[in-house]
Design an enzyme around this catalytic site. Structure first.
Site, PDB file in Angstrom:
ATOM      1  N   GLN A 163       0.824  -1.220   0.000  1.00  0.00           N
ATOM      2  CA  GLN A 163       0.000   0.000   0.000  1.00  0.00           C
ATOM      3  C   GLN A 163       0.856   1.267   0.000  1.00  0.00           C
ATOM      4  O   GLN A 163       1.612   1.505   0.952  1.00  0.00           O
ATOM      5  CB  GLN A 163      -0.884  -0.003   1.253  1.00  0.00           C
ATOM      6  CG  GLN A 163      -1.841   1.168   1.338  1.00  0.00           C
ATOM      7  CD  GLN A 163      -2.542   1.224   2.689  1.00  0.00           C
ATOM      8  OE1 GLN A 163      -2.006   0.767   3.687  1.00  0.00           O
ATOM      9  NE2 GLN A 163      -3.727   1.787   2.708  1.00  0.00           N
ATOM     10  N   GLY A 164       0.699   2.084  -1.013  1.00  0.00           N
ATOM     11  CA  GLY A 164       1.430   3.348  -1.096  1.00  0.00           C
ATOM     12  C   GLY A 164       0.490   4.524  -0.908  1.00  0.00           C
ATOM     13  O   GLY A 164       0.149   5.206  -1.888  1.00  0.00           O
ATOM     14  N   TYR A 165       0.064   4.750   0.308  1.00  0.00           N
ATOM     15  CA  TYR A 165      -0.796   5.902   0.612  1.00  0.00           C
ATOM     16  C   TYR A 165       0.025   7.017   1.272  1.00  0.00           C
ATOM     17  O   TYR A 165       0.097   8.134   0.787  1.00  0.00           O
ATOM     18  CB  TYR A 165      -1.914   5.500   1.576  1.00  0.00           C
ATOM     19  CG  TYR A 165      -3.145   4.864   0.964  1.00  0.00           C
ATOM     20  CD1 TYR A 165      -3.120   4.264  -0.288  1.00  0.00           C
ATOM     21  CD2 TYR A 165      -4.349   4.856   1.658  1.00  0.00           C
ATOM     22  CE1 TYR A 165      -4.252   3.676  -0.828  1.00  0.00           C
ATOM     23  CE2 TYR A 165      -5.494   4.269   1.123  1.00  0.00           C
ATOM     24  CZ  TYR A 165      -5.433   3.684  -0.113  1.00  0.00           C
ATOM     25  OH  TYR A 165      -6.557   3.105  -0.634  1.00  0.00           O
ATOM     26  N   SER A 166       0.667   6.680   2.425  1.00  0.00           N
ATOM     27  CA  SER A 166       1.281   7.717   3.263  1.00  0.00           C
ATOM     28  C   SER A 166       2.494   8.357   2.605  1.00  0.00           C
ATOM     29  O   SER A 166       3.225   7.710   1.851  1.00  0.00           O
ATOM     30  CB  SER A 166       1.737   7.117   4.599  1.00  0.00           C
ATOM     31  OG  SER A 166       0.672   6.513   5.256  1.00  0.00           O
ATOM     32  N   SER A 223       4.384  -0.925   4.423  1.00  0.00           N
ATOM     33  CA  SER A 223       4.612  -2.199   5.125  1.00  0.00           C
ATOM     34  C   SER A 223       5.004  -3.280   4.124  1.00  0.00           C
ATOM     35  O   SER A 223       4.403  -3.388   3.057  1.00  0.00           O
ATOM     36  CB  SER A 223       3.347  -2.649   5.857  1.00  0.00           C
ATOM     37  OG  SER A 223       2.991  -1.730   6.847  1.00  0.00           O
ATOM     38  N   GLU A 282     -12.057  -5.959   5.654  1.00  0.00           N
ATOM     39  CA  GLU A 282     -11.158  -6.255   6.765  1.00  0.00           C
ATOM     40  C   GLU A 282     -11.851  -5.969   8.085  1.00  0.00           C
ATOM     41  O   GLU A 282     -11.768  -6.749   9.034  1.00  0.00           O
ATOM     42  CB  GLU A 282      -9.885  -5.426   6.637  1.00  0.00           C
ATOM     43  CG  GLU A 282      -8.822  -5.947   7.572  1.00  0.00           C
ATOM     44  CD  GLU A 282      -7.542  -5.148   7.540  1.00  0.00           C
ATOM     45  OE1 GLU A 282      -7.473  -4.148   6.823  1.00  0.00           O
ATOM     46  OE2 GLU A 282      -6.621  -5.554   8.247  1.00  0.00           O
TER      47      GLU A 282
HETATM   48  C1  LIG Z   1       2.483  -0.372  11.735  1.00  0.00           C
HETATM   49  C2  LIG Z   1       2.190   0.615  10.664  1.00  0.00           C
HETATM   50  C3  LIG Z   1       2.009   0.195   9.363  1.00  0.00           C
HETATM   51  C4  LIG Z   1       1.760   1.118   8.346  1.00  0.00           C
HETATM   52  N1  LIG Z   1       1.650   0.659   7.057  1.00  0.00           N
HETATM   53  C5  LIG Z   1       1.432   1.550   6.058  1.00  0.00           C
HETATM   54  C6  LIG Z   1       1.364   1.094   4.691  1.00  0.00           C
HETATM   55  O1  LIG Z   1       1.551  -0.093   4.399  1.00  0.00           O
HETATM   56  N2  LIG Z   1       1.137   2.013   3.731  1.00  0.00           N
HETATM   57  C7  LIG Z   1       0.925   3.334   4.016  1.00  0.00           C
HETATM   58  O2  LIG Z   1       0.677   4.103   3.095  1.00  0.00           O
HETATM   59  N3  LIG Z   1       1.013   3.809   5.301  1.00  0.00           N
HETATM   60  C8  LIG Z   1       1.276   2.943   6.327  1.00  0.00           C
HETATM   61  N4  LIG Z   1       1.390   3.400   7.628  1.00  0.00           N
HETATM   62  C9  LIG Z   1       1.333   4.827   7.886  1.00  0.00           C
HETATM   63  C10 LIG Z   1       0.089   5.274   8.645  1.00  0.00           C
HETATM   64  O3  LIG Z   1      -1.043   5.255   7.818  1.00  0.00           O
HETATM   65  C11 LIG Z   1       0.377   6.679   9.230  1.00  0.00           C
HETATM   66  O4  LIG Z   1       1.438   6.534  10.150  1.00  0.00           O
HETATM   67  C12 LIG Z   1      -0.821   7.278   9.923  1.00  0.00           C
HETATM   68  O5  LIG Z   1      -1.840   7.576   9.011  1.00  0.00           O
HETATM   69  C13 LIG Z   1      -0.446   8.557  10.701  1.00  0.00           C
HETATM   70  O6  LIG Z   1       0.236   9.442   9.880  1.00  0.00           O
HETATM   71  P1  LIG Z   1       1.638  10.082  10.326  1.00  0.00           P
HETATM   72  O7  LIG Z   1       2.518   8.972  10.818  1.00  0.00           O
HETATM   73  O8  LIG Z   1       2.131  10.916   9.191  1.00  0.00           O
HETATM   74  O9  LIG Z   1       1.321  10.979  11.582  1.00  0.00           O
HETATM   75  P2  LIG Z   1       0.748  12.475  11.533  1.00  0.00           P
HETATM   76  O10 LIG Z   1      -0.388  12.559  10.602  1.00  0.00           O
HETATM   77  O11 LIG Z   1       1.884  13.404  11.320  1.00  0.00           O
HETATM   78  O12 LIG Z   1       0.207  12.654  13.003  1.00  0.00           O
HETATM   79  C14 LIG Z   1       1.067  12.989  14.119  1.00  0.00           C
HETATM   80  C15 LIG Z   1       0.195  13.156  15.344  1.00  0.00           C
HETATM   81  O13 LIG Z   1      -0.712  14.268  15.156  1.00  0.00           O
HETATM   82  C16 LIG Z   1      -2.053  13.848  15.350  1.00  0.00           C
HETATM   83  N5  LIG Z   1      -2.946  14.539  14.387  1.00  0.00           N
HETATM   84  C17 LIG Z   1      -2.700  14.738  13.062  1.00  0.00           C
HETATM   85  N6  LIG Z   1      -3.747  15.387  12.496  1.00  0.00           N
HETATM   86  C18 LIG Z   1      -4.655  15.579  13.479  1.00  0.00           C
HETATM   87  C19 LIG Z   1      -5.957  16.204  13.506  1.00  0.00           C
HETATM   88  N7  LIG Z   1      -6.513  16.715  12.418  1.00  0.00           N
HETATM   89  N8  LIG Z   1      -6.600  16.223  14.697  1.00  0.00           N
HETATM   90  C20 LIG Z   1      -6.042  15.682  15.825  1.00  0.00           C
HETATM   91  N9  LIG Z   1      -4.808  15.117  15.850  1.00  0.00           N
HETATM   92  C21 LIG Z   1      -4.144  15.066  14.691  1.00  0.00           C
HETATM   93  C22 LIG Z   1      -2.049  12.365  15.057  1.00  0.00           C
HETATM   94  O14 LIG Z   1      -3.128  11.698  15.695  1.00  0.00           O
HETATM   95  C23 LIG Z   1      -0.698  11.950  15.623  1.00  0.00           C
HETATM   96  O15 LIG Z   1      -0.786  11.739  17.001  1.00  0.00           O
HETATM   97  C24 LIG Z   1       1.660   2.499   8.644  1.00  0.00           C
HETATM   98  C25 LIG Z   1       1.838   2.924   9.970  1.00  0.00           C
HETATM   99  C26 LIG Z   1       2.126   2.009  10.975  1.00  0.00           C
HETATM  100  C27 LIG Z   1       2.341   2.504  12.379  1.00  0.00           C
END
Ligand SMILES: Cc1cc2nc3c(=O)[nH]c(=O)nc-3n(C[C@H](O)[C@H](O)[C@H](O)COP(=O)(O)OP(=O)(O)OC[C@H]3O[C@@H](n4cnc5c(N)ncnc54)[C@H](O)[C@@H]3O)c2cc1C
Length: 407
Positions: free
Chosen positions: A129-132, A164, A247
């Protein structure tokens, strides 16, 4: 409340039980009871057995190799596999089968279904998955991977992160910005990009554990045929959001079984350590017990909605928030009970990532430490953080004003 399944689902349940009785050895104690290497080898051969017996892609149309069964039957299958203490596929199937496969069944063209679904089912093709992106996690719609049309190809430039199992992928499904001038949710397209496309580079991210579970993926003039767009150009946001329905439906059926088994192991641990009569431990165990029971009824509620409407709304956020926050407390309790013994790593790591280990798991301090340090922590981050789930619930259920940061 009627908690029974329809008769045809029970007929299917009997069929699955019959299959399990012949496919598993008579003294089967669950994949959780195996040592690491054995569990890994078993999961590979078991995945093949499931595929050969039509249990992967159970609800997909038969013309694409699926089982042609109903969602109710998929839920029954998930329940029976959890009860039999066997996985319903490999870890990579989460993104490959459940996310991309189900998305293609719903949104893919005839050609895409015929081209991609068989490989996904057999496990020969693994999609990640390439979202983030570095600046687009919670605010996913702010993504910047750029796709520019050049003849009959989209040319990709930019970066994804936190992919991942990126090193295992034969393909990556990405969200790319195809119209930078449109409002941010409306200029995004869902694209399929084979990993061996020239200009795609997968770089492992080595975490504290020394493993490379995550990757970052770079795109430099990577050319993807226009035929690889899933859904419509600039309508990728809708496609992207429909991806998790199956899921979460399965989770509702299996979570109560898995979390109960984990709590039973914690209670057993308390007895072994001689602290089962300690009022502080009993208090925390009782807290866990009430949460797991609540999770069971929450599961029925979610399941009812999923089976009735075929999709989940805010219920999915309630479930995700509930189990991921509970799990951190439960594993923290296990580590408190282990005490100083938690510093001595023995036994094997948990078989399952991010969730409780399989029922039947053997006692192992390694297992608890790894769940706590590596997995339970990340439960409140991946697939939308707890804060984001609360935002969704606040807006959709409580009718609160929209999050200013998300607009
Ligand atoms: C185990 C694991 C597997 C993953 N696998 C994948 C994958 O395969 N493919 C993929 O694309 N991504 C993957 N991810 C990424 C995941 O989707 C992101 O980590 C997640 O969406 C959070 O984004 P971020 O890490 O950029 O944190 P940020 O968005 O930067 O958030 C940082 C903090 O700010 C808070 N925050 C941000 N915006 C708000 C708001 N509007 N209101 C309140 N609080 C806020 C968040 O809750 C968090 O505590 C994975 C992550 C993990 C941990």
């Amino acid at each position: 409340m009627d908690l029974t399944f329809p008769p045809e689902a029970e007929t299917f349940r009997a069929q699955v039980r019959g299959f399990l009785a012949t496919a598993l050895p008579p003294d089967w104690k669950g994949i959780g009871s195996m040592e690491q290497a054995d569990a890994e080898a078993f999961s590979i051969s078991w995945r093949r057995t499931l595929f050969e017996n039509g249990y992967i892609g159970l609800t997909w149309p038969t013309e694409y190799g699926g089982g042609g069964r109903t969602k109710v039957e998929q839920v029954v299958l998930a329940q029976e596999m959890a009860r039999a203490m066997v996985p319903l596929g490999r870890v990579a199937d989460t993104t490959s089968v459940k996310m991309l496969g189900n998305t293609l069944v719903r949104w893919g063209t005839e050609e895409q279904k015929r081209a991609y679904l068989p490989g996904i089912l057999s496990g020969d093709d693994v999609w990640v998955q390439g979202y983030s992106e570095t600046e687009a996690g919670s605010d996913l719609a702010g993504l910047r991977l750029r796709a520019v049309l050049d003849g009959d190809h989209w040319v990709l430039n930019g970066q994804k992160i936190w992919t991942s199992r990126g090193l295992d992928g034969t393909g990556i499904f990405v969200l790319a910005r195809t119209d930078p001038d449109a409002p941010k949710h409306r200029g995004i397209t869902f694209l399929l990009c084979p990993i061996d496309t020239p200009g795609v580079e997968v770089r492992p991210i080595t975490t504290l554990t020394g493993e490379a579970e995550f990757c970052e993926v770079f795109f430099t003039d990577a050319r993807v045929p226009v035929a690889n767009v899933v859904g419509e150009v600039n309508k990728g946001w809708t496609v992207a959001n429909s991806l998790l329905g199956h899921e979460r439906g399965e989770e509702a059926a299996t979570n109560p079984i898995l979390f109960r088994a984990e709590l039973d192991r914690i209670i057993d641990l308390a007895r072994r350590k001689g602290v089962a009569d300690d009022p502080r431990v009993r208090d925390r165990l009782a807290w866990c017990h009430t949460r797991v029971e609540t999770m069971r009824f929450l599961g029925y509620r979610i399941l009812t909605q999923y089976l009735r409407e075929g999709a989940l709304g805010a219920e999915a956020s309630i479930s995700k928030l509930y189990w991921s926050e509970y799990h951190q407390q439960a594993v923290d309790l296990a580590l408190s009970i282990l005490g100083a013994d938690a510093m001595v790593r023995e036994g094997r790591r948990p078989y399952k990532h991010f969730r409780p280990d399989e029922p039947g798991a053997i006692y192992s301090s390694n297992s608890w430490i790894d769940v706590f340090l590596l997995n339970a922590r990340s439960g409140t981050v991946y697939a939308g953080t707890s804060q984001i789930q609360r935002n969704i619930l606040g807006e959709t259920i409580l009718g609160l004003p929209k999050d200013v940061l998300a607009t």
